[in-house]
Design a protein around this motif. Structure first.
Motif, PDB file in Angstrom:
ATOM      1  N   ARG A 126       0.791  -1.234   0.000  1.00 54.36           N
ATOM      2  CA  ARG A 126       0.000   0.000   0.000  1.00 54.36           C
ATOM      3  C   ARG A 126       0.829   1.294   0.000  1.00 54.36           C
ATOM      4  N   GLY A 127       1.685   1.377  -0.979  1.00 50.66           N
ATOM      5  CA  GLY A 127       2.401   2.643  -1.164  1.00 50.66           C
ATOM      6  C   GLY A 127       3.764   2.730  -0.517  1.00 50.66           C
ATOM      7  N   LEU A 128       4.130   1.713   0.244  1.00 50.13           N
ATOM      8  CA  LEU A 128       5.405   1.775   0.968  1.00 50.13           C
ATOM      9  C   LEU A 128       6.614   1.949   0.047  1.00 50.13           C
ATOM     10  N   VAL A 129       6.490   1.437  -1.203  1.00 50.20           N
ATOM     11  CA  VAL A 129       7.635   1.578  -2.114  1.00 50.20           C
ATOM     12  C   VAL A 129       7.958   3.032  -2.415  1.00 50.20           C
ATOM     13  N   MET A 130       7.019   3.938  -2.068  1.00 48.35           N
ATOM     14  CA  MET A 130       7.264   5.358  -2.301  1.00 48.35           C
ATOM     15  C   MET A 130       7.943   6.020  -1.102  1.00 48.35           C
ATOM     16  N   SER A 131       8.204   5.272  -0.062  1.00 50.64           N
ATOM     17  CA  SER A 131       8.702   5.889   1.176  1.00 50.64           C
ATOM     18  C   SER A 131       9.994   6.666   0.963  1.00 50.64           C
ATOM     19  N   GLN A 132      10.869   6.120   0.100  1.00 49.73           N
ATOM     20  CA  GLN A 132      12.132   6.804  -0.113  1.00 49.73           C
ATOM     21  C   GLN A 132      11.919   8.173  -0.779  1.00 49.73           C
ATOM     22  N   ARG A 133      10.972   8.180  -1.694  1.00 49.01           N
ATOM     23  CA  ARG A 133      10.697   9.444  -2.386  1.00 49.01           C
ATOM     24  C   ARG A 133      10.147  10.483  -1.414  1.00 49.01           C
ATOM     25  N   VAL A 134       9.282  10.052  -0.508  1.00 48.51           N
ATOM     26  CA  VAL A 134       8.725  10.967   0.484  1.00 48.51           C
ATOM     27  C   VAL A 134       9.829  11.488   1.399  1.00 48.51           C
ATOM     28  N   LEU A 135      10.699  10.573   1.773  1.00 50.05           N
ATOM     29  CA  LEU A 135      11.826  10.952   2.627  1.00 50.05           C
ATOM     30  C   LEU A 135      12.640  12.062   1.966  1.00 50.05           C
TER      31      LEU A 135
END
Lengths: 433, 433, 433, 433
Positions: free
Chosen positions: D352-361
Motif C-alpha cells: 500500500r504505497g510503501l515503495v514510495m517511502s524513499q521518495r517521500v523521505l
C-alpha cells in the motif's frame, strides 16, 4: 556421445529400451507393494507382470509422447495397451513422475558404475602386471623434464597403480552415493503413498531408500558422482601424458603398440604417433567438463524444478560412455605398451654420469670436505663432462683432490645403480601388499 | 582471499609463521629419526630442538630468499643462524624441498579440514534445531516455483540437514585423502633417506606415509579434496537459494535476521534484503572455481614439475578460508532466520484450496467416478475458484454431482492437512535417527 | 592475489586508496552535473572539490563501515568530515550505491586492461624480435611429439606472435566491453537523477553510458571480459608448454635464462629447470578459473542482487594481477630464452635423414614409379637406417632401383633444407606485414 | 547431442554426409589450384568434379576406415572408386589430413554461426516487439528480490534486448575468428604445396587463409568461439530466470504460453509450470560446459597433436546444436509469453504505497526538514502500513507534521507513477535507436 568413443555394454544402459524396462520394473514393484498393504487389488498388481517378457515399442511410446508431451504418461498408456486398460488402472497410483525418473536414473548410474568398476580393475591388472615386469628396469627419474636421479619403470607403473586404486575406491564410494531410490510422491511427503512401497521397490532394484526426498532425489549425490569421475579422468590424463613423453622421438623409452597392418609404419619407422594417449588426453577433458554443470545442478527451487534434467540427459550417458571407452583404451594401451629398456639406459647416460653429481657432492661432504670445496671439486669435473663430453666417473678418478677425500672404490660406488633401487621392494610391498 | 570474507582461525593456518613452524617440525623430526638409525649424530638432532620456542623471523627469511631464490634454503639458513651452523649441518640431509613442502601443505589441509568439520557441525546443529522447531509448521510445497502440495518447514530444514550431513561425511573422507606425508627424497626412491624417517615424521605430524611418492605427493588426492569442497559449496548455495526465495516480497515466509541497528530498516520496513544468502551464493562460486584447476593439476611431467604450485598457493588458502567463512555465515543465518508461519499459511491459501484439487480428483476416481467425469467435476469447480475467486471446498460442497460420489464429510476430509503431514515423524526418524 | 605473483602497478589499481579516489571523483562529477542542471547549488558542487588533493583515511572509513555496515555511506561520512557536513549535504543525491560501485569497478577494469595491453605489447615485441633473429634457424617440426618435417625456430616464434596478436585484439575488444558507466539511480529508471548527469560522469571517467542499466551494469560484459583473459592465458600456456618441451634433457633446444648467481647451476649443469614456464602453466589455470564464475554471475534476480559481488571482489583483482604478472614473466622469459641451434640440428639428424622419407616417396611416385613400388623402395632403405644406424641418403644412393628412377642429383636434392624454408618469407610477411 | 534438444538444420551441418561433401569440395578446389600453377594436369583436376553431384556412401567409407583406420584415406579411396583410380592419382597431393579436417571444421563452425546469428535475430525481434508492447506496463522493480521502485515491463524486455544484441555482436566477431582455412601441408611450411592453393580454396569456401598454421589451425580461435557461446548462453539463462520468477505462484506476472491441449491445465489452473525456462537454464549449463575444454585445447605439443580432436568432435556439434535449439525455444517462449499487467499492479501495491517511502523521505529533506526528523516522520507512518495494513498515502495526509512540510498536493504527487517512467522514452531511444 559419439559412436567412435563408445562401447555397446555401456551404451545399452542408456538406450530407450533399457529405460522403459526399468520404468516398468519400478511400476510393477510399486503395484506389488501397494497390493501387499491393501491399497490396490492383488489381481491388478499381478496383471502388470503380464508384460514381463514384452519388449516395449519405443516408436509407439514416442508417438504417444508427441501428443501428450509427457514421457511417463506416454509409457503408461503403452503399458495399458499391453496389459489392458482395466488391469492397468492402479498403475502409478500415488506416484509422481519423478519417483520413476529419478529412481531410474540412479539405477542406470549404478549399473554404469558397475561397468566402470570392472574397467578400473582391468586398468589396475594391466598396471600391476607391467609394474612387476619392469620392477627393476632402470630409468632416469626426471623433475621438470630434466634428468634427476635413477628410478625404475616398475615404480612408474606402481605409482599409476596406486593412483588408479584410489580412483577405484572413490568410484565405489561414488556408486554408493547414487544408490538410492525414492517413491515418496508429490513434494516427497508420502502423503499419497506409503513408505513401505518405497522400501520394497528399492530392495528389488538394488537401491536404498533416499532418507528424505522432495519429489526429487537431492542432486548433491550426483554432483559428487560426476566430480569423482572427473578426478579419475584426470588420473587417466596423468598416465597418458607420461606415455606421450616417453614416445617422443628424442626420448623413445616406450611406444604404443603399433600393429603390422597400420599404414605407413615402415617407410617412416620413426613416425609412430602416440595417438591413443593423445586421444585419452582429450577424453579426460570431456569427462571433466561434466563436473561444473553437475555442481550447478545441486540448487533446485523449493521442492523441485527441472533445470537439472537436460544436463543429466546429456552428461548421464555421455560421461559414463566416454569414461568407459577411455578406461578400456587406457587398459589396452598399457597392456601392449612397448617398453625400450635400452633406450632408457642410453638416455640416462646421455650426460655420462652427471646425474650422480649430487651423490658425489654428498659423499665428499660426508668425508669431511667443506661444502664449498666439495662443490668446487664436483663443479670442475662436471664442467668437463658438460662442455667437453668427458665421462664423469673417469674425470673424478683422475682428480687427485677427489681421491684425497674418497678412495677410487668409493668414487665408483657412487655410480652403483643398486643404491637407487634398494627400496623398490619396500615400495612395491606398500603398493601391492 | 580477502579480509572481508575470512576468519582468523583459518587464516592463521596459512600464515608464513605457521608454514615455517611446520617446516621446522618436519625437519626436526627427520633429524630425530636420522639419529635413531645412526645416520646423523644424536647431538645434532637434539640441537635442532633448541629452536622449539623460537618465533621465526619471516622478514629475515624473505630477505634471504630474495637472494637465494629458494624458500626452503632461505629457511634452513635462518634456522642455522638460530641453532648454530655446525649444529645445523645435518638438517635436511637426504631430503628434497618437496618432502617439506608437500608434507606441510597436507598438514595445512588437514588442519583446515578440522576447522571445516567443526563448521559443518555448527551448520548441522542449526539445521537440526530449526527442523525440530518447525517440524509441524505447515507450508506449501512447490515444484517449478508453483504451488504443489503441503509440506512442513521442518522437512525443508531436515532435507538440508541430510544434505549437509552427507557433505560432512564427504569432508571427512576428503580429509583422509590428503592426510599423507612423504619424506622419500629425490624422485621418491628413498635412495638418500630411509623409509623409517618418513614413518616417524608422519606419525608425529598426524599423517600416514604416502605409499608411493615421486618427490611429490600425487595430486589426485588434492583434486578429490577440492572437488569435495565444491560439492559442499553447491549444497550451501542450495540452502541460500531457498532462503532468497522465501524472503522475496511476494513470498515473505522468512527473513534473514535484521538487527535493530542496521540502517534503514523501519522507514522502508519491506526492504530487508537477503544479503547474507546472496553473498553465500557468490561465495559458493568462489569455492567451486578451484575444482577445475585442482583437476588440471593432477597431470605432472614425469616424477614432478611445479605447474601445480602457483595454483595451490592460491586455492589452498583461498578456498578453505572462503568456505570456512561461508559455512559460519550460513550457520549464523540459519540460527537466526526469522520464520513467518502465518505468511506460509496465507500463501498456501492464496488459491483458496486449489492445491487440494488433485486429492479430490483421486477421491472421485476411487469412489467409482470415471477418470473423465472426475476430471470434469474438479475442473468446473476449480475454474470458479481461479476465475471468480470462490473457495474450492465451498464450491465442491455445493456441487450435487460431487456429493453424489462423496459425502460432505469425505469432501472436507480432503482438505485435512494432517493427511500431508502423517509421515513427517517417519522422515524425521530417518534423518535424525 | 599473492604478493609473489603480483606487480605494484596493477596491485595499486585495486587498493582501497584507488577505490576511494574513484568513488570521490564520481561523486564530485555528479555534483557538477547536478549543479549544471540546477538540481543542487553550485557552491555545494564546488565544495566537494576541496577534497581533491586530500588522501582519504582508509582506516577511518573502515571504522565507520564497521558500525554502519555500508561501505558507501562510510565513505560519504568521511567525505563530509573533510568538506563539511553542510557542504556535503547534496553529495550522492538521487544516486544508489551501485551507481558508484559498478562505475568504479569498470574504471578499474579499464585501467587494468590498459596495463594488460602494454603487457601484451611487450610480449609481442619479444616474440617478433626472437622470430626475426631465428627466422632461418632450422629445427625439426614435430607432430604428436614425433619428428615430422623441418621448419624454423622463427616460425615457432612467429606463430606465437600471431596468436598473441589475436589476443591483443581480443583484449582491446574486451576493454571496450567494460568501458561503460551507469548513474541511473534505483532500478535504473533515472527517476531520481537526470541522464545528463550520467553522460557527464562517464565522459569525465573515460567511459560511455551504459545504454540500459537496472541499478547495476549488466554482467554479460564482465563475463566476456574474463572469458577473454582466459583465452589469453590459454595461449600463454601454449607458449610455456613449447618451452618446457624444448628444455627437456633429451631435447635441449632451448633453456630459460639462468643467471650466474642462481644456486647449483654448475655442479649439475644439466639441471636447469624450466621453472618460469612451469609457473606460467599454473598461472594460466588461475586466470582461467575466473571464467566460469564470471559467467554464472550474469544471471541476477530481477533488477539486481549481490550474488556477483563477492565473486568480483575476488576475481577482479586476482585475475588481472595474475595475468599482469604472468605476461611480464612470459615476456622476460622470451626475451632471454637461450636458443641452441646446434642441438636443433643434432636432434633433426637423430635418425640420419629419415625425416625426408616422405619427400623421397613423393619424388619416386612423380618419377613414374607405382605407389606400391615407391613405398617398397623407401621402406627397405628406411629400415636399414632404423635398424642398423645407416644414413638414409647414402643408402638411397647405393640402391640401383632408386637410381633407376631418380638421378643421384635428384636424390640429394630431396635432402636440401631450402625446400622446407622457401616460404618462410611469405609467412613472415603475412604475420608481420 | 540428443534428438530432444536439436533441430534438423543445425544437425545437418554435422552429419557425415555434409562433412564428406566439404572434404570433397576442398580436395576438388585444391586440384583446380594445383592445375592452375601446373603442379598437376588439368584433366585430373577436371575429373574430380565428376563427383560433383554424387552422394557419397557413408557406409562404404566407414567400412574402408574400419580397415585403414584413417578417415581421410578412407574417403579418398571412396572418391577414387567414383572418379577412377587414375584420374584420382593427384588428389590430396602435397596435403596433410589436417588441411582437410581443420578447414572443414571451420566451414562447419561458420555455417553453424550463420544459423545462430539468425536465431539471435529472432530472439531480438521477439524482445523488441514485446518491449514496445509493454513499454508503459508498470511493474515494481526489485532489488534482492525485494520491492524497490517502479519500472516498466518494457524496460525489462529492452534490457534483455540490449544484452542479446551485444551477444549478437560478439557472435559475429566469434564467427570471424573461426573463418579461416589452412592448406599449408606438413608442419605448415608450404614446402609441399604452394600458398596460392590455400588462397584459392579459402576463397571458394568463404574463408580467409590462416596467416600462420602448423599443420593445424591454432586453437585459440576455437577457444574464443566457444567462450562466446558460453556468454550468450549465460545471457539466455538470465532471461529464463526472470521468467521463472515472474511465473512463481506468488508473483504470477507472466506465464509461459500453455496450449489448450496440454494436459491438466484446468483441473489445477494454478499449476502451469515454467518448464521451458527451466529447461533453458539447464541448456545454458550444457553450452557453457564446452568453454573450459575448448580453452584446455589451445595448448598443443609442438606443431600439432590430436588431444583436441575428441573434444571438438563432441563440442563442435553438441554445443552449436544445443544453443540453436535453446535460442529458438527462447524466442518462441518470449513471443508467446503471457503477461499479466493487473497482477503487476497488484503486486506493486501489496504494501500500500510503501515503495514510495524513499521518495517521500527525499521530499521532506528537500523541503528543509532535517534528515533525522524526515526519517522519523516517514518511519512512524510506514510502520502503520506495515503493522496495521493502513495505506501509506492516507496516513501521510493525516499526519500534521508531514503536512507542515509538504502540501497535500505535494504528498500526492510523490505517488505519481509518471515520475518513474519519465525517461522510458530516453532509454528506449538508446536501446532501439
Amino acid at each position: 556421445m559419439i559412436p567412435r568413443y563408445s562401447r555397446p555394454e555401456m551404451t545399452a544402459i542408456w538406450s530407450p529400451e533399457t529405460k522403459f524396462r526399468i520404468w516398468y520394473e519400478i511400476e510393477a514393484h510399486v503395484c506389488d507393494a501397494q497390493a501387499a498393504i491393501g491399497v490396490i487389488p492383488q489381481e491388478n498388481a499381478d496383471a502388470v507382470w503380464k508384460a514381463k517378457d514384452v519388449e516395449f515399442d519405443v516408436a509407439k511410446i514416442d508417438a504417444i509422447e508427441a501428443v501428450t508431451k509427457h514421457d511417463v504418461i506416454a509409457f503408461l498408456t503403452h503399458l495399458a495397451d499391453i496389459i489392458g486398460n482395466d488391469e492397468a488402472r492402479f498403475v502409478h497410483q500415488g506416484m509422481t513422475s519423478s519417483d520413476v525418473l529419478d529412481t531410474t536414473f540412479n539405477v542406470q548410474l549404478v549399473r554404469a558404475s558397475d561397468i566402470l568398476i570392472k574397467d578400473m580393475e582391468r586398468v589396475l591388472a594391466a598396471l600391476k602386471s607391467r609394474a612387476l615386469e619392469h620392477k627393476d628396469t632402470i630409468r632416469i627419474g626426471r623433475s621438470h623434464g630434466i634428468h634427476a636421479e635413477p628410478t625404475t619403470m616398475g615404480l612408474t607403473f606402481a605409482r599409476f597403480y596406486a593412483e588408479m586404486d584410489r580412483g577405484l575406491t572413490r568410484l565405489k564410494t561414488a556408486r554408493d552415493e547414487i544408490s538410492t531410490g525414492a517413491v515418496s510422491g508429490a513434494v516427497g511427503t508420502f502423503a499419497n503413498i506409503d513408505p513401505s512401497v518405497e522400501a520394497h521397490v528399492c530392495e528389488k532394484m538394488g537401491l536404498t531408500p533416499e532418507p528424505i526426498s522432495t519429489q526429487v532425489i537431492p542432486r548433491d549425490r550426483h554432483a559428487m558422482f560426476f566430480a569423482t569421475l572427473g578426478v579419475i579422468a584426470s588420473s587417466m590424463e596423468n598416465i597418458a601424458t607420461e606415455v606421450r613423453h616417453m614416445q617422443r622421438t628424442e626420448v623413445l623409452e616406450a611406444e604404443e603398440f603399433f600393429s603390422k597392418g597400420q599404414k605407413g609404419s615402415s617407410a617412416m619407422p620413426h613416425k609412430r604417433n602416440p595417438v591413443l594417449t593423445e586421444n585419452l588426453t582429450g577424453l579426460a577433458r570431456l569427462v571433466r567438463m561434466s563436473v561444473t554443470p553437475a555442481m550447478e545442478n545441486v540448487t533446485l527451487w523449493h521442492e523441485r524444478d527441472i533445470s537439472h534434467s537436460s544436463v543429466e540427459r546429456t552428461i548421464g550417458p555421455d560421461t559414463t560412455i566416454t569414461l568407459n571407452f577411455a578406461l578400456n583404451r587406457l587398459a589396452g594401451m598399457i597392456e601392449k605398451l612397448v617398453i625400450y629398456p635400452d633406450n632408457m639406459l642410453a638416455n640416462m647416460n646421455k650426460f655420462r654420469g652427471l646425474v650422480m653429481s649430487q651423490r658425489v657432492l654428498l659423499a665428499l661432504t660426508q668425508a669431511g670436505v667443506s661444502r664449498e670445496d666439495s662443490y668446487k671439486l664436483v663443479q670442475r669435473n662436471a664442467m668437463k663432462v658438460w662442455e667437453e663430453g668427458k665421462d664423469f666417473q673417469t674425470e673424478l678418478l683422475g682428480d687427485a683432490d677427489v681421491l684425497a677425500a674418497l678412495s677410487a672404490e668409493e668414487v665408483k660406488e657412487k655410480f652403483d645403480l643398486g643404491y637407487h633401487t634398494k627400496h623398490v621392494d619396500t615400495i612395491f610391498k606398500r603398493v601391492f601388499g
